[in-house]
Design a protein around this motif. Structure first.
Motif, PDB file in Angstrom:
ATOM      1  N   LEU A  36      29.475  26.214 -36.120  1.00 52.97           N
ATOM      2  CA  LEU A  36      29.104  25.896 -34.615  1.00 52.97           C
ATOM      3  C   LEU A  36      28.738  27.072 -33.679  1.00 52.97           C
ATOM      4  N   ASP A  37      29.296  28.283 -33.873  1.00 60.52           N
ATOM      5  CA  ASP A  37      28.833  29.401 -32.913  1.00 60.52           C
ATOM      6  C   ASP A  37      27.600  29.942 -33.394  1.00 60.52           C
ATOM      7  N   GLU A  38      27.148  29.716 -34.776  1.00 61.13           N
ATOM      8  CA  GLU A  38      25.995  30.168 -35.137  1.00 61.13           C
ATOM      9  C   GLU A  38      24.808  29.562 -34.600  1.00 61.13           C
ATOM     10  N   ILE A  39      25.258  27.909 -34.518  1.00 64.47           N
ATOM     11  CA  ILE A  39      24.224  26.957 -34.307  1.00 64.47           C
ATOM     12  C   ILE A  39      23.790  27.174 -32.726  1.00 64.47           C
ATOM     13  N   CYS A  40      25.034  27.479 -31.897  1.00 70.61           N
ATOM     14  CA  CYS A  40      24.951  27.647 -30.552  1.00 70.61           C
ATOM     15  C   CYS A  40      23.875  28.796 -30.342  1.00 70.61           C
ATOM     16  N   VAL A  41      23.924  29.920 -31.072  1.00 77.18           N
ATOM     17  CA  VAL A  41      23.018  31.150 -30.871  1.00 77.18           C
ATOM     18  C   VAL A  41      21.659  30.700 -31.072  1.00 77.18           C
ATOM     19  N   GLN A  42      21.330  30.098 -32.265  1.00 75.04           N
ATOM     20  CA  GLN A  42      20.091  29.655 -32.681  1.00 75.04           C
ATOM     21  C   GLN A  42      19.588  28.799 -31.585  1.00 75.04           C
ATOM     22  N   PHE A  43      20.143  27.684 -31.139  1.00 70.41           N
ATOM     23  CA  PHE A  43      19.809  26.945 -30.075  1.00 70.41           C
ATOM     24  C   PHE A  43      19.937  27.206 -28.641  1.00 70.41           C
ATOM     25  N   ASP A  44      20.364  28.474 -28.519  1.00 67.39           N
ATOM     26  CA  ASP A  44      20.496  29.099 -27.010  1.00 67.39           C
ATOM     27  C   ASP A  44      21.533  27.993 -26.513  1.00 67.39           C
ATOM     28  N   LEU A  45      22.683  27.558 -26.788  1.00 70.12           N
ATOM     29  CA  LEU A  45      23.435  26.779 -26.222  1.00 70.12           C
ATOM     30  C   LEU A  45      24.829  27.158 -25.646  1.00 70.12           C
ATOM     31  N   GLY A  46      25.445  26.759 -24.791  1.00 68.11           N
ATOM     32  CA  GLY A  46      26.992  27.100 -24.574  1.00 68.11           C
ATOM     33  C   GLY A  46      27.657  26.415 -25.572  1.00 68.11           C
ATOM     34  N   LYS A  47      29.051  26.939 -25.814  1.00 64.65           N
ATOM     35  CA  LYS A  47      29.691  26.043 -26.872  1.00 64.65           C
ATOM     36  C   LYS A  47      30.052  24.799 -26.283  1.00 64.65           C
ATOM     37  N   PRO A  48      30.118  23.587 -27.081  1.00 67.08           N
ATOM     38  CA  PRO A  48      30.430  22.510 -26.742  1.00 67.08           C
ATOM     39  C   PRO A  48      32.077  22.422 -26.852  1.00 67.08           C
ATOM     40  N   ILE A  49      32.651  21.505 -25.970  1.00 66.69           N
ATOM     41  CA  ILE A  49      33.973  21.250 -26.177  1.00 66.69           C
ATOM     42  C   ILE A  49      34.473  20.132 -26.848  1.00 66.69           C
ATOM     43  N   TRP A  50      35.392  20.207 -27.619  1.00 65.02           N
ATOM     44  CA  TRP A  50      35.879  19.153 -28.862  1.00 65.02           C
ATOM     45  C   TRP A  50      36.895  18.223 -27.780  1.00 65.02           C
ATOM     46  N   LEU A  51      36.359  17.182 -27.507  1.00 62.62           N
ATOM     47  CA  LEU A  51      37.383  16.122 -26.980  1.00 62.62           C
ATOM     48  C   LEU A  51      38.104  15.695 -27.952  1.00 62.62           C
ATOM     49  N   ASP A  52      38.904  14.672 -27.671  1.00 61.98           N
ATOM     50  CA  ASP A  52      39.753  14.059 -28.598  1.00 61.98           C
ATOM     51  C   ASP A  52      39.010  12.943 -29.448  1.00 61.98           C
ATOM     52  N   LYS A  53      38.043  12.299 -28.888  1.00 63.20           N
ATOM     53  CA  LYS A  53      37.327  11.321 -29.359  1.00 63.20           C
ATOM     54  C   LYS A  53      36.319  11.998 -30.492  1.00 63.20           C
ATOM     55  N   THR A  54      35.767  13.413 -30.042  1.00 64.48           N
ATOM     56  CA  THR A  54      34.869  14.141 -30.964  1.00 64.48           C
ATOM     57  C   THR A  54      35.817  14.517 -32.079  1.00 64.48           C
ATOM     58  N   VAL A  55      36.907  14.959 -32.037  1.00 63.07           N
ATOM     59  CA  VAL A  55      37.546  15.261 -33.114  1.00 63.07           C
ATOM     60  C   VAL A  55      38.096  14.119 -34.281  1.00 63.07           C
ATOM     61  N   LYS A  56      38.274  13.035 -33.389  1.00 64.14           N
ATOM     62  CA  LYS A  56      38.716  11.774 -34.224  1.00 64.14           C
ATOM     63  C   LYS A  56      37.170  11.467 -35.051  1.00 64.14           C
ATOM     64  N   ASP A  57      36.149  11.369 -34.452  1.00 65.74           N
ATOM     65  CA  ASP A  57      34.977  10.944 -34.944  1.00 65.74           C
ATOM     66  C   ASP A  57      34.527  11.909 -36.258  1.00 65.74           C
ATOM     67  N   PHE A  58      34.943  13.171 -35.874  1.00 64.13           N
ATOM     68  CA  PHE A  58      34.762  14.119 -36.961  1.00 64.13           C
ATOM     69  C   PHE A  58      35.415  14.127 -38.098  1.00 64.13           C
TER      70      PHE A  58
END
Length: 89
Positions: A36-58
């Motif tokens: 995810l760190d490498e993706i953010c560098v490639q796409f020029d993004l800030g790191k996303p925040i893992w919310l509870d719902k995000t973790v559960k879905d993943f």
């Protein structure tokens, strides 16, 4: 080999994608965060925040979407989707 596929979408059209491969002996969690760190560098993004719902879905689907709520800065797409497409045997 561990592979993670990342894509950004706007209006149901894929804008960009990348696949991150990791053959290290590290833990699955470390591989995901490093990818995810490498993706953010490639796409020029800030790191996303893992919310509870995000973790559960993943955990449930090996795939998750990061929407505007997951980012501190504004994004110019609807969501970033990451998906594990290959796990170590």
């Amino acid at each position: 080999m561990f592979r993670l596929w990342a894509r950004t979408f706007k209006d149901n059209h894929m804008l960009q994608d990348t696949c991150i491969c990791d053959g290290s002996a590290d833990t699955r969690t470390h591989k995901i965060f490093r990818a995810l760190d490498e993706i953010c560098v490639q796409f020029d993004l800030g790191k996303p925040i893992w919310l509870d719902k995000t973790v559960k879905d993943f955990k449930r689907h090996n795939k998750v979407r990061f929407y505007q709520d997951n980012f501190i800065e504004d994004i110019d797409f609807d969501y970033l989707e990451i998906q594990v497409i290959e796990e170590d045997s």
